[in-house]
Write a protein that holds these residues in place. Structure first.
Motif, PDB file in Angstrom:
ATOM      1  N   MET A 186       0.725  -1.237   0.035  1.00  0.00           N
ATOM      2  CA  MET A 186       0.026   0.112   0.013  1.00  0.00           C
ATOM      3  C   MET A 186       1.052   1.515  -0.031  1.00  0.00           C
ATOM      4  N   LEU A 187       2.136   1.171   0.597  1.00  0.00           N
ATOM      5  CA  LEU A 187       3.001   2.302   0.760  1.00  0.00           C
ATOM      6  C   LEU A 187       3.605   2.490  -0.638  1.00  0.00           C
ATOM      7  N   LYS A 188       3.925   1.528  -1.474  1.00  0.00           N
ATOM      8  CA  LYS A 188       4.119   1.682  -2.837  1.00  0.00           C
ATOM      9  C   LYS A 188       3.306   2.357  -3.515  1.00  0.00           C
ATOM     10  N   LEU A 189       2.100   1.760  -3.507  1.00  0.00           N
ATOM     11  CA  LEU A 189       0.866   2.475  -4.322  1.00  0.00           C
ATOM     12  C   LEU A 189       0.640   3.754  -4.082  1.00  0.00           C
ATOM     13  N   THR A 190       0.768   4.144  -2.740  1.00  0.00           N
ATOM     14  CA  THR A 190       0.583   5.476  -2.363  1.00  0.00           C
ATOM     15  C   THR A 190       1.661   6.220  -2.731  1.00  0.00           C
ATOM     16  N   ARG A 191       2.817   6.097  -2.945  1.00  0.00           N
ATOM     17  CA  ARG A 191       3.998   7.079  -3.695  1.00  0.00           C
ATOM     18  C   ARG A 191       3.722   7.043  -4.983  1.00  0.00           C
ATOM     19  N   GLU A 192       3.444   6.280  -5.719  1.00  0.00           N
ATOM     20  CA  GLU A 192       2.735   6.238  -7.178  1.00  0.00           C
ATOM     21  C   GLU A 192       1.779   7.091  -7.549  1.00  0.00           C
ATOM     22  N   LEU A 193       0.574   7.059  -6.685  1.00  0.00           N
ATOM     23  CA  LEU A 193      -0.408   7.789  -6.765  1.00  0.00           C
ATOM     24  C   LEU A 193      -0.222   9.456  -6.493  1.00  0.00           C
ATOM     25  N   PHE A 194       0.672   9.542  -5.423  1.00  0.00           N
ATOM     26  CA  PHE A 194       0.930  11.031  -5.259  1.00  0.00           C
ATOM     27  C   PHE A 194       1.775  11.724  -6.255  1.00  0.00           C
ATOM     28  N   SER A 195       2.838  10.724  -7.053  1.00  0.00           N
ATOM     29  CA  SER A 195       3.264  11.507  -8.183  1.00  0.00           C
ATOM     30  C   SER A 195       2.153  11.710  -9.353  1.00  0.00           C
ATOM     31  N   LEU A 196       1.442  10.631  -9.562  1.00  0.00           N
ATOM     32  CA  LEU A 196       0.390  10.969 -10.685  1.00  0.00           C
ATOM     33  C   LEU A 196      -0.424  12.160 -10.271  1.00  0.00           C
ATOM     34  N   SER A 197      -1.032  12.157  -9.197  1.00  0.00           N
ATOM     35  CA  SER A 197      -1.625  13.123  -8.578  1.00  0.00           C
ATOM     36  C   SER A 197      -1.046  14.687  -8.813  1.00  0.00           C
ATOM     37  N   SER A 198       0.009  14.661  -8.963  1.00  0.00           N
ATOM     38  CA  SER A 198       0.549  15.967  -9.035  1.00  0.00           C
ATOM     39  C   SER A 198       0.341  16.408 -10.749  1.00  0.00           C
ATOM     40  N   ASN A 199       0.127  15.620 -11.635  1.00  0.00           N
ATOM     41  CA  ASN A 199      -0.296  15.841 -12.993  1.00  0.00           C
ATOM     42  C   ASN A 199      -1.281  16.165 -13.077  1.00  0.00           C
ATOM     43  N   SER A 200      -2.625  16.017 -11.903  1.00  0.00           N
ATOM     44  CA  SER A 200      -3.831  15.972 -12.252  1.00  0.00           C
ATOM     45  C   SER A 200      -4.299  17.567 -11.974  1.00  0.00           C
ATOM     46  N   THR A 201      -5.535  17.755 -12.940  1.00  0.00           N
ATOM     47  CA  THR A 201      -6.194  19.161 -12.817  1.00  0.00           C
ATOM     48  C   THR A 201      -7.269  18.982 -12.079  1.00  0.00           C
ATOM     49  N   SER A 202      -7.801  17.800 -11.859  1.00  0.00           N
ATOM     50  CA  SER A 202      -9.137  17.530 -11.190  1.00  0.00           C
ATOM     51  C   SER A 202      -9.250  17.899  -9.830  1.00  0.00           C
ATOM     52  N   SER A 203     -10.495  18.200  -9.341  1.00  0.00           N
ATOM     53  CA  SER A 203     -10.773  18.729  -7.924  1.00  0.00           C
ATOM     54  C   SER A 203     -10.756  17.903  -7.018  1.00  0.00           C
TER      55      SER A 203
END
Length: 646
Positions: free
Chosen positions: A356-373
């Motif tokens: 879950m920590l591996k998943l979390t760090r990947e999602l944090f990086s991906l979220s940095s490209n997001s323009t969603s709310s």
């Protein structure tokens, strides 16, 4: 998206050409510069630094790292090779076979060795430990010999494992009955080889890895879609993850095609539709698939993969996770929001939280490209609030601090009167051991405690204009792209202050960039941020990143104070049952050797802090005084985490 992919492919080809022309040799192995992680796919606004740019300094985390390092430097490598050599018809060099989950008759023997390759790689990357480097290179060279002997062993080209290839045929034909999960074990070996390639620049590891990947392609290309989906009913680890990573490293689209064959429709489809159908699933079978989905999103830009991973994270963290950040009971997901009804001896399997920590760090990086709310964008601390909670309250204390080799508990028990040191009977049933256990959680713990530095800092990989500080683990960052070193000093979580200092870089010419420091959601009131003694106004709201943009010089100091208070973490299914925490630290009651038959009552108004500089408290439960302290230090006695509140 297509523009990024094409540019990445051209860049990858150039790097490969340069690597070929300028190859060198280390310890008899050809090496070359490793491809950048983001050579293909999307560049991230928030990307982790390479481990070689960070090292830990003295702290409770560093102690865990030291114990894991001691084991990795002392474990007998030939014993770890025993099953590989025996299976591939080579001499076992007189080595003693292991016991537990690596015994010669255990179904998925050799599942653990990939984790040792991971750990050795991380210790060399961060610590430049040459013993770990040499062990990894020796192990890989011996694996290459095993793989090269496949014809004599009766296996097809590229196969590499500790069990016969007939097990693969059986899992394909759905006739495998001995408990083996062959692709799960194979994934671990491939993941370890990938890290040796990345962090030690070893082309032997690359050759063996690509040989295995070609073998996977050969086997799976012969299966129909229906046959493949049926086979995926047997645990296969993160095969989509490692194969997508190979694509991202090499630019060869073949590996992405093979990765997609491991898209498990019965798990992915509900998640893509935002449906929580996790109840009853074997928990750690699923999480590596979700990590793979993040890599497939990077590789393809298909938002379905991002949604699968993000929804899986959301459901798991919000509806299936205990106060300590762990999930699962008896290794399985239970109905959504059922927490107090599943407080048992076999809660919180370690592997689940690691993944879950591996998943979390990947999602944090991906979220940095997001323009969603979405609340989980890079402006929110949700991802690393969870990361901190799980690392601090589950995994830090999973390791036995009294064991010089840092052995671990498989389950972290949350039953009333629970006690750390619970594992599968096949392997001892208590704490892991040097040679008699080899549980999955023992392997993933080696990863955890040798890569504690990997998610402290993130940077904007596009223009190096931002530095995120996501965790408060004492460490030094060598930000090579900026020519800057940053040192983080803190007694966190015992203390509430975090100090950052620019310890190198030009003292004459300031370099402008933005520092973003996570202000956790548990902060009481507002955090205080100071730069060179002056308060930064308008920053410090809990659940946000405090942002300071300026020209930074050597000697600049940032002080962060994170006020804390006592709080309750209420069970989703029963508002009268809750865990206690002081700031980020989950507290446990010390019951010595006393057993408990039910969740004890506790009077909230009775809680008192022993002194203002520590994490020790007392409270009244059942008319008696009970000592409370950090759960991550609760070992050697019976404890209690969840209370019936009064």
């Amino acid at each position: 998206m297509y523009h990024h992919q094409k540019s990445g492919i051209f860049a990858s080809c150039f790097v490969l050409l340069v690597s070929f022309l300028f190859a060198t040799t280390v310890a008899g192995h050809a090496v070359h510069p490793v491809l950048p992680r983001a050579a293909l796919g999307m560049g991230d606004a928030a990307a982790p630094f390479d481990m070689s740019q960070i090292y830990l300094t003295n702290s409770r985390w560093k102690e865990n790292e030291n114990r894991a390092l001691s084991y990795l430097k002392n474990v007998n490598v030939d014993r770890l090779l025993y099953n590989f050599r025996a299976n591939h018809k080579l001499s076992t060099q007189g080595a003693t076979p292991n016991k537990g989950w690596d015994a010669p008759d255990f179904p998925f023997r050799t599942h653990a060795q990939g984790h040792y390759l991971n750990g050795w790689s991380y210790c060399y990357a961060s610590l430049k430990d040459t013993t770990c480097r040499d062990r990894a290179l020796y192990f890989v060279a011996e694996l290459a010999k095993c793989q090269a002997n496949n014809k004599a062993a009766g296996f097809t080209t590229g196969y590499l494992s500790g069990f016969p290839e007939s097990e693969i045929t059986a899992v394909e034909q759905r006739t495998l009955k001995n408990g083996n999960v062959p692709y799960y074990a194979i994934h671990k070996t491939m993941s370890g080889l990938l890290d040796v390639w990345r962090h030690l620049n070893d082309t032997t590891a690359r050759t063996v890895l690509l040989g295995m990947a070609s073998w996977v392609d050969s086997r799976t290309s012969k299966l129909s879609y229906s046959q493949m989906q049926n086979m995926l009913g047997t645990e296969f680890g993160g095969m989509n993850d490692v194969l997508a990573d190979i694509y991202l490293e090499t630019g060869d689209a073949k590996w992405l095609t093979v990765a997609k064959r491991f898209d498990h429709a019965s798990v992915f489809d509900p998640l893509a539709s935002n449906k929580d159908q996790l109840n009853g699933l074997h928990a750690n079978t699923q999480v590596p698939k979700w990590i793979g989905a993040t890599k497939e999103f990077r590789a393809t830009g298909d938002t379905k993969y991002r949604d699968i991973a993000a929804n899986a994270w959301k459901f798991t963290v919000n509806a299936h996770t205990y106060a300590i950040g762990g999930n699962s009971q008896a290794e399985h997901f239970r109905p959504p929001n059922q927490i107090s009804n599943y407080l048992s001896k076999d809660t919180a399997e370690g592997c689940n939280t690691v993944n879950m920590l591996k998943l979390t760090r990947e999602l944090f990086s991906l979220s940095s490209n997001s323009t969603s709310s979405s609340p989980n964008t890079v402006g929110s601390t949700s991802y690393f609030d969870y990361y901190e909670n799980a690392l601090l309250n589950h995994l830090l204390g999973q390791q036995n601090s009294n064991d010089p080799h840092g052995h671990i508990t498989y389950f972290t028990s949350l039953n009333p009167g629970g006690r750390r040191g619970v594992g599968p009977a096949w392997g001892g049933g208590t704490w892991s051991t040097d040679y008699d256990s080899f549980w999955c959680c023992q392997g993933t713990a080696l990863e955890t405690n040798t890569k504690l530095m990997d998610s402290i800092y993130f940077h904007d990989s596009r223009d190096e204009s931002k530095l995120w500080v996501n965790q408060f683990i004492p460490s030094v960052l060598d930000w090579k792209a900026k020519g800057v070193k940053v040192e983080l000093k803190s007694t966190f979580p015992v203390g509430e202050s975090v100090d950052l200092e620019i310890v190198s870089g030009s003292s004459a010419e300031a370099k402008e960039w933005s520092l973003l420091v996570r202000v956790p959601s548990w902060v009481d009131g507002k955090a205080e941020i100071k730069v060179n003694g002056e308060v930064v106004s308008g920053q410090g709201t809990p659940g946000t990143y405090a942002s300071v943009k300026r020209g930074w010089k050597s000697g600049d100091k940032v002080s962060v104070r994170l006020p804390r208070k006592l709080r309750t973490i209420v069970a989703n299914d029963n508002s009268s049952v809750a865990a206690l925490a002081f700031g980020p630290v989950v507290l446990a009651g010390n019951y010595g050797n006393e057993g408990l038959s039910s969740v004890p009552a506790l009077t909230l108004s009775s809680i008192k802090r022993v002194n203002e500089s520590g994490l020790d408290f007392t409270a009244t439960s059942g008319g008696k005084t009970v000592k409370l302290g950090p759960f991550y230090e609760a070992r050697g006695f019976n404890y209690n985490v969840y209370w019936a509140l009064k």
